[in-house]
Design an enzyme around this catalytic site. Structure first.
Site, PDB file in Angstrom:
ATOM      1  NE  ARG A 164      -2.895   0.429   3.367  1.00  0.00           N
ATOM      2  CZ  ARG A 164      -2.293   0.828   4.511  1.00  0.00           C
ATOM      3  NH1 ARG A 164      -1.744   2.024   4.582  1.00  0.00           N
ATOM      4  NH2 ARG A 164      -2.253   0.047   5.565  1.00  0.00           N
ATOM      5  CE1 TYR A 206     -17.388  10.372 -16.537  1.00  0.00           C
ATOM      6  CE2 TYR A 206     -16.292  10.645 -14.424  1.00  0.00           C
ATOM      7  CZ  TYR A 206     -16.983   9.856 -15.324  1.00  0.00           C
ATOM      8  OH  TYR A 206     -17.272   8.555 -15.001  1.00  0.00           O
ATOM      9  CG  ASP A 208     -10.142  15.079 -16.436  1.00  0.00           C
ATOM     10  OD1 ASP A 208      -9.398  14.459 -17.204  1.00  0.00           O
ATOM     11  OD2 ASP A 208     -11.165  14.590 -15.934  1.00  0.00           O
ATOM     12  CE  LYS A 219     -12.805   6.640 -19.516  1.00  0.00           C
ATOM     13  NZ  LYS A 219     -12.715   6.683 -18.083  1.00  0.00           N
TER      14      LYS A 219
HETATM   15  N1  PLP Z   1     -12.394  12.255 -16.197  1.00  0.00           N
HETATM   16  C1  PLP Z   1     -12.911  12.025 -17.405  1.00  0.00           C
HETATM   17  C2  PLP Z   1     -12.810  13.075 -18.469  1.00  0.00           C
HETATM   18  C3  PLP Z   1     -13.550  10.810 -17.680  1.00  0.00           C
HETATM   19  O1  PLP Z   1     -14.070  10.591 -18.895  1.00  0.00           O
HETATM   20  C4  PLP Z   1     -13.630   9.831 -16.639  1.00  0.00           C
HETATM   21  C5  PLP Z   1     -14.320   8.542 -16.894  1.00  0.00           C
HETATM   22  O2  PLP Z   1     -15.002   8.347 -17.874  1.00  0.00           O
HETATM   23  C6  PLP Z   1     -13.084  10.123 -15.393  1.00  0.00           C
HETATM   24  C7  PLP Z   1     -12.467  11.339 -15.207  1.00  0.00           C
HETATM   25  C8  PLP Z   1     -13.162   9.115 -14.258  1.00  0.00           C
HETATM   26  O3  PLP Z   1     -12.256   8.080 -14.466  1.00  0.00           O
HETATM   27  P1  PLP Z   1     -12.461   6.556 -13.956  1.00  0.00           P
HETATM   28  O4  PLP Z   1     -13.639   6.002 -14.680  1.00  0.00           O
HETATM   29  O5  PLP Z   1     -11.158   5.907 -14.297  1.00  0.00           O
HETATM   30  O6  PLP Z   1     -12.701   6.616 -12.490  1.00  0.00           O
END
Ligand code: PLP
Length: 384
Positions: free
Chosen positions: A57, A110, A182, A207
């Protein structure tokens, strides 16, 4: 673009970093690829002090390797890997926001990020403003004495709005507010928020970094080591939302091909955007690479490696026409998520939970690495 190598003053290209940075074999076997360290605990030295690793961890060789690689790719000093993108966002919010603080987020953020604030940070009475960030004045107007964080997402999910990162950074600096981006949709192959003055970059590594729809992960990258970055490391180790050694290993392996996957995905997306725009059954195309996109000029300025592989379309008619189209596709799969080698399509509104923002006829498309003519033919037969 050149980024410095962790071990020398030599400047290496991102393509080289993505293959080599983070792991130097020091095992007797001389393995070229890092093995998976499944051990959860590590032996102490004879004198009782800790070795480099003590408990998984806290740290693990696979996590350390992938964090080094991602920090170098993004042009930051340090990266912190988490078990999902949302765990990474949560870690940052927990360490920057305090009870009663205010945060500014994009109006088409998001939906998970918005949900986190709405459902959980509300217990701390954290107040959030949802702002159309394509006009920087809206952000300046939303700032309060309690504002601690400006959270950008560019391109945004799913309407592909583009925020002027430099203009936003300058507003944050003037007001002494932390600013984070992001960068999931753009990736460091296309845009470098840290080099444009942003304090923290976040990725859902689920992604494009993973690229094969088989790893869940998130990462935060810091520009420089500060008190907050030290706290983030402690938080990661204590709160413990860390990725498994196998997930780190998979992510590290996937990153090696990331700089060659993205350009092909971007080219495919541009070709599809152009195809859709002249199609009689499509009402509108959202893609920052098209000259008609509302923020195309800013996209040209800051997305120097391409315009990404995500586009959204409005299908003429309504929800049913959009769903019918998605259902008839053979190569594209109707599923959530994005950034993989395979092309996906999604009816966004039905995935957005309690606060849906997308029009009912909007489909988001994540374009993969398939041969473009096959993708175009698939679209044509589904729209017939
Ligand atoms: N930020 C964006 C732009 C996303 O598209 C996503 C998920 O689709 C996230 C954050 C969250 O990521 P996770 O699904 O890996 O928790």
């Amino acid at each position: 673009m050149n980024l410095s190598n962790e071990n020398s003053a030599e400047k290496l290209h991102i393509q080289t970093i993505a293959v080599h940075t983070g792991y130097n074999s020091n095992s007797l076997d001389g393995d070229i690829m890092q093995p998976i360290h499944l051990a959860t605990t590590f032996k102490r030295k004879v004198d009782g002090t800790m070795n480099d690793y003590s408990y998984t961890r806290s740290n693990n060789p696979n996590r350390e390797a992938v964090e080094k690689k991602i920090a170098a790719i993004e042009g930051g000093s340090e990266a912190f890997a988490f078990s999902s993108g949302m765990a990474a966002i949560n870690a940052l919010f927990e360490n920057i926001l305090e009870p009663g603080a205010h945060i500014i987020i994009p109006d088409d953020c998001y939906h998970g990020t918005r949900n986190l604030l709405d459902k959980f940070f509300i217990r701390w009475k954290v107040d959030f403003s949802e702002v159309d960030m394509t006009d920087t004045k809206n952000v300046a107007d939303a700032i309060k004495s309690t504002t601690r964080l400006i959270w950008m997402e560019t391109p945004s999910n799913p309407q592909l709005k583009i925020v002027d990162i430099e203009a936003m950074t300058s507003i944050a600096r003037q007001n002494k507010i932390t600013i984070a981006c992001d960068n999931t949709f753009a990736t460091p192959l296309l845009q470098h928020p840290l080099l444009m003055g942003v304090d923290f970059v976040m990725h859902s590594s689920t992604k494009f970094f993973s690229g094969h729809s088989d790893v869940l992960g998130g990462v935060i990258i810091v520009k420089e080591n500060t008190a907050i970055s030290e706290r983030l490391r402690e938080y990661q180790q204590i709160a413990g939302a860390v990725p498994s050694p196998f997930d780190c290993w998979l992510l590290n392996r996937s990153l090696a091909t990331f700089p060659i996957r993205i350009p092909l995905q971007c080219n495919n997306a541009m070709a599809l955007a152009k195809h859709f725009i002249s199609h009689p059954k499509i009402e509108k195309v959202f893609y920052p690479g098209l000259p008609g996109h509302i923020n195309h000029k800013i996209a040209v300025k800051q997305m120097q490696g391409g315009f990404g592989s995500i586009l959204s379309i409005l299908v003429k008619g309504g929800k049913q026409e959009a769903i019918n189209f998605a259902g008839k596709l053979r190569i594209f799969k109707h599923a959530t998520s994005l950034g993989g080698v395979e092309s996906l399509v999604e009816h966004r509104r039905s995935a957005e939970g309690a606060h849906p923002l997308s029009p009912d006829n909007l489909l988001r498309i994540s374009v993969g690495i398939e041969y473009i003519d096959d993708l175009v033919n698939d679209i044509n037969q589904a729209l017939e």
